[in-house]
Design a protein around this motif. Structure first.
Motif, short mmCIF file in Angstrom:
data_model
loop_
_atom_site.label_atom_id
_atom_site.label_comp_id
_atom_site.label_asym_id
_atom_site.label_seq_id
_atom_site.Cartn_x
_atom_site.Cartn_y
_atom_site.Cartn_z
N SER A 72 0.84 -1.19 0.00
CA SER A 72 0.00 0.00 0.00
C SER A 72 0.87 1.24 0.00
CB SER A 72 -0.87 0.01 1.25
OG SER A 72 -0.05 0.24 2.38
N HIS A 73 0.29 2.35 -0.32
CA HIS A 73 1.05 3.59 -0.19
C HIS A 73 0.61 4.27 1.09
CE1 HIS A 73 -2.58 5.59 -1.76
NE2 HIS A 73 -2.09 6.69 -1.26
N THR A 74 1.49 4.88 1.73
CA THR A 74 1.25 5.61 2.99
C THR A 74 0.88 4.69 4.14
OG1 THR A 74 -1.12 6.00 2.70
CG2 THR A 74 0.38 7.56 1.67
N ASP A 125 -7.17 3.84 -2.58
CA ASP A 125 -6.27 3.06 -3.44
C ASP A 125 -6.38 1.57 -3.13
OD1 ASP A 125 -2.70 2.83 -4.11
OD2 ASP A 125 -4.42 2.73 -5.47
N TRP B 257 4.70 10.37 0.55
CA TRP B 257 3.54 9.92 -0.20
C TRP B 257 3.88 9.63 -1.65
CZ3 TRP B 257 0.27 12.23 -4.04
CH2 TRP B 257 -0.95 11.57 -4.21
N THR B 260 5.82 6.37 -2.63
CA THR B 260 5.13 5.08 -2.60
C THR B 260 4.32 4.84 -3.87
OG1 THR B 260 3.23 6.04 -1.47
CG2 THR B 260 4.96 5.09 -0.09
N GLN B 270 -8.66 9.76 -10.07
CA GLN B 270 -8.32 8.96 -8.89
C GLN B 270 -7.20 9.62 -8.10
OE1 GLN B 270 -7.35 4.83 -9.54
NE2 GLN B 270 -7.24 4.41 -7.35
N MET B 274 -7.19 10.17 -4.16
CA MET B 274 -6.15 9.59 -3.31
C MET B 274 -5.45 10.67 -2.49
SD MET B 274 -4.61 6.78 -5.98
CE MET B 274 -3.14 6.46 -5.04
N TYR B 278 -5.50 10.89 1.50
CA TYR B 278 -4.25 10.93 2.26
C TYR B 278 -4.29 12.06 3.28
CZ TYR B 278 0.66 11.66 3.36
OH TYR B 278 1.85 11.84 4.02
#
Lengths: 298, 380
Positions: A72-74, A125, B257, B260, B270, B274, B278
């Motif tokens: 995953s990101h973050t 995501d 961020w 990644t 999207q 996202m 975040y």
């Protein structure tokens, strides 16, 4: 932090490492194909089915969650592992997605909730949604699942008994997209002895497949419980408890024999004569026993 | 209806005493748009500086002369034009009355009379439609960032350029805008500031328009600010300062961020979701999520759901502007749409500036010589 969010009730305990059997590896490979479909712009809905319960589908999902999911990101989870209630409604289905993602529903109509769920999947995501016990789905739930996954470009994986294919087939739109299927078969007896039994972690349990006594003990378990890994685990767990209560130093064949006496095997590992709807556990066992008794009396 | 065509028996010239009261009240009340020296035909302000406020008490004859042609109908028309949420200046009101008078071949009222009436009515306008602004101690930082992420917009792949506004006191992003293809930095800053200011409106039952606006005291930026943004901030009493230091949140976005997401191509839509998610998960505040939540929570409130640029006039400086000409059919064509209003027929062939509403593209604000003329609706 886990790379997934799970509502699956059956879990692997923390002290038990996932046992990577050949079926788990196959499952991970199939899962990778589903994930790749999103990368090429055509997210798929895949189906993993088996013709009996207890052979490790759910455990394979959980094992794959630990080893095969995309990062995953973050640090937020990238995958949802969802187990639906029987006959869940469309609104409850969408609300479940919002709830596990920690998103606030905005609106009360199905359309508003749908749109919110699509935004939530994209915003978080989410790279994959896995539905366990998918044979419990109804038509309307399939319809909304198809819509949400299509709009959010998020692939989905449906896992359940063989009857899931019968449920999906009448809905041609969904079926035409679900052209990736995978039959989850039981692992071979030899693999149970070589991989599964040695991998189980229970107090006083130690299994070396090359040890003659262990091999004999394991063969006895396999002969009674195979192909149900759930039953095999149950026997080992019960034997471990018996050994612990007996102040033994390790689980022996006597403990296994005693455990086998206390576990109901009848009807749970025989070849099914008709498609099963779901693993009903004890209820199914009782039903099968009654059926067997009636047939025997005739 | 043209006030100079009124045949009502009650439509008589204003009394001299009324005119005296109006002039004195206007002269001694601070106006948002003070009278230009060229409009001060009597030199009252110069006299007042020399001899005090008493000079604003005109004698009856001078008052009557100043208000020649100003009848009750004209006064009511001035009130209608001036005390509306369009927030016209007194000069525009005078121009409009001049057109009405010209239509019936009558002499227009003097600009000082219209200035005085508008000044007299300014308090009433504030009570009816004036925005309720609360200046807080907040300080907003405007900045740009180009994270190392690839996004796709149609067939185009690119790195996104983002302008965002950070509330330094709260340590969170309150608005962000991903630049459209070919969009200038000035336009992006205006769009981002518009979003941030719109988020500051909150329902209030006892205020004009049903809203309060909590605005920052200061904008801080390391980029040059366009004239329209500067004008908007000046009208809202928000100072603009320059700074060269970036808030730490910039590094968080660039280093944590964006890294990644390396190697992936994400659709533009999207990407916005996202990024907002975040901010929501990391800082507890996602600009887009919170805006949508507020829009939903307040969806039944009339004031909140009206065009923010109508409720807070300085916001109009942040709307996209188009130069246009009023056609012979009294419409203005911009961006493939035609807008109409009754007042446009008096200036056919004139050059105007149209600012399209971001809230509803069927609305455009028409400016004549830099001042608001009318709110035009899309022609059907």
């Amino acid at each position: 932090m886990n790379n997934y969010i799970s509502t699956i009730t059956r879990t692997i305990p923390d002290w038990q490492q996932p046992i990577t059997t050949s079926r788990v590896e196959e499952f991970c490979g199939f899962l990778a194909m589903i994930l790749e479909s999103a990368n090429v712009g055509y997210p798929l809905i895949g189906i993993v089915y088996s013709d009996r319960s207890g052979i490790g589908k759910t455990t394979a999902i959980l094992a794959a969650a630990e080893i095969a999911l995309p990062p995953s990101h973050t640090g937020n989870p990238s995958t949802l592992l969802l187990e639906l209630e029987p006959e869940t409604t469309q609104v409850a289905f969408v609300e479940l997605i919002l709830r596990v993602l920690g998103e606030r529903p905005r609106g009360r109509t199905k359309s508003q909730l749908q749109q919110r769920a699509i935004e939530a999947l994209q915003g978080n995501d989410i790279r994959l949604i896995v539905f366990d016990e998918a044979d419990q789905f109804g038509k309307k739930t399939f319809d909304i699942l198809r819509y949400i996954c299509g709009q959010s470009k998020c692939p989905a994986l449906l896992v359940g008994l063989k009857s899931i294919r019968e449920i999906v087939k009448p809905y041609e739109q969904l079926d035409s997209r679900s052209f990736l299927t995978h039959e989850f078969k039981p692992i071979a007896k030899e693999e149970v002895l070589r991989v599964f039994l040695p991998g189980l972690v229970f107090p006083l349990w130690s299994f070396d497949p090359d040890n003659e006594h262990h091999h004999a003990m394991g063969s006895k378990i396999v002969s009674k419980a195979h192909p149900s890994l759930r039953l095999i685990r149950g026997v080992v767990q019960t034997a471990s408890s018996i050994a612990k209560l007996s102040d033994a130093e390790q689980v022996t064949a006597e403990h296994v024999d005693e455990a086998i006496k206390h576990i109901r095997f009848s009807g749970l590992y025989s070849e099914p004569t008709k498609p099963l709807k779901a693993d009903q556990g004890d209820h199914e066992a009782l039903s099968e026993e009654r059926n067997d008794a009636k047939q025997n009396s005739k | 209806m043209n006030p100079f065509l009124s045949t009502s028996m009650l439509n008589r010239p204003l009394s001299a005493e009324t005119c005296q009261t109006i002039v004195f009240s206007a002269a001694t009340t601070p106006l948002r748009f003070p009278m230009r020296p060229s409009e001060d035909m009597l030199g009252l302000h110069a006299l007042a500086e020399a001899y005090g406020r008493e000079v604003y008490i005109l004698d009856r004859f001078t008052a009557a002369q100043l208000f020649e042609g100003v009848t009750l109908a004209v006064y009511q028309e001035v009130e209608r034009l001036f005390c509306s949420s369009t927030f016209r200046s007194h000069r525009t009101v005078w121009l409009l009355l001049g057109k009405f008078a010209e239509e019936v071949q009558m002499l227009p009222p003097s600009p000082e009379a219209i200035w005085a009436i508008c000044g007299y009515l300014s308090g009433i306008r504030d009570e009816r439609v004036g925005p309720w602004v609360i200046l807080s101690e907040a300080q907003w930082y405007i900045g740009q960032i180009v994270p190392d992420v690839m996004i796709s917009s149609g067939t185009i792949r690119m790195r996104p350029e983002i302008t965002w506004i950070i509330d330094e006191r709260l340590g969170r992003v309150i608005a962000f805008h991903r630049h459209k293809v070919g969009e200038s930095l000035e336009s992006a800053i205006a769009t981002t500031l518009y979003k941030a200011l719109c988020m500051q409106r909150r329902p209030a039952s006892l205020t004009p328009g049903g809203l309060t606006w909590s605005l920052p005291k200061c904008l801080v930026t390391d980029a040059s600010v366009a004239q329209n943004v500067a004008t908007c901030c000046a009208e809202l009493d928000i100072s603009i300062e320059s700074v060269s230091m970036r808030p730490e949140i910039f590094d968080d976005l660039e280093d944590s961020w964006a890294s990644t997401l390396s190697g992936r191509v994400i659709s533009a839509g999207q990407f916005d979701l996202m990024l907002d998610t975040y901010f929501q998960k990391r800082y507890g505040y996602g600009p887009r999520t919170n805006a949508d939540d507020a829009d939903y929570a307040f969806r039944h409130l009339e004031g909140y759901n009206r065009d923010p640029a109508l409720m807070l006039p300085p916001l109009r400086w942040l709307l996209p502007a188009y130069d246009a000409t009023i056609g012979e059919d009294a419409t203005v064509a911009i961006a493939g749409r035609r807008y109409q209003d009754d007042l446009l027929r008096y200036w056919t062939g004139s050059e105007v500036t149209a600012r399209m509403s971001r809230h509803d593209p069927q609305i455009a604000y028409i400016y004549l010589d830099g001042e608001i003329l009318c709110q035009a609706l899309e022609a059907t």
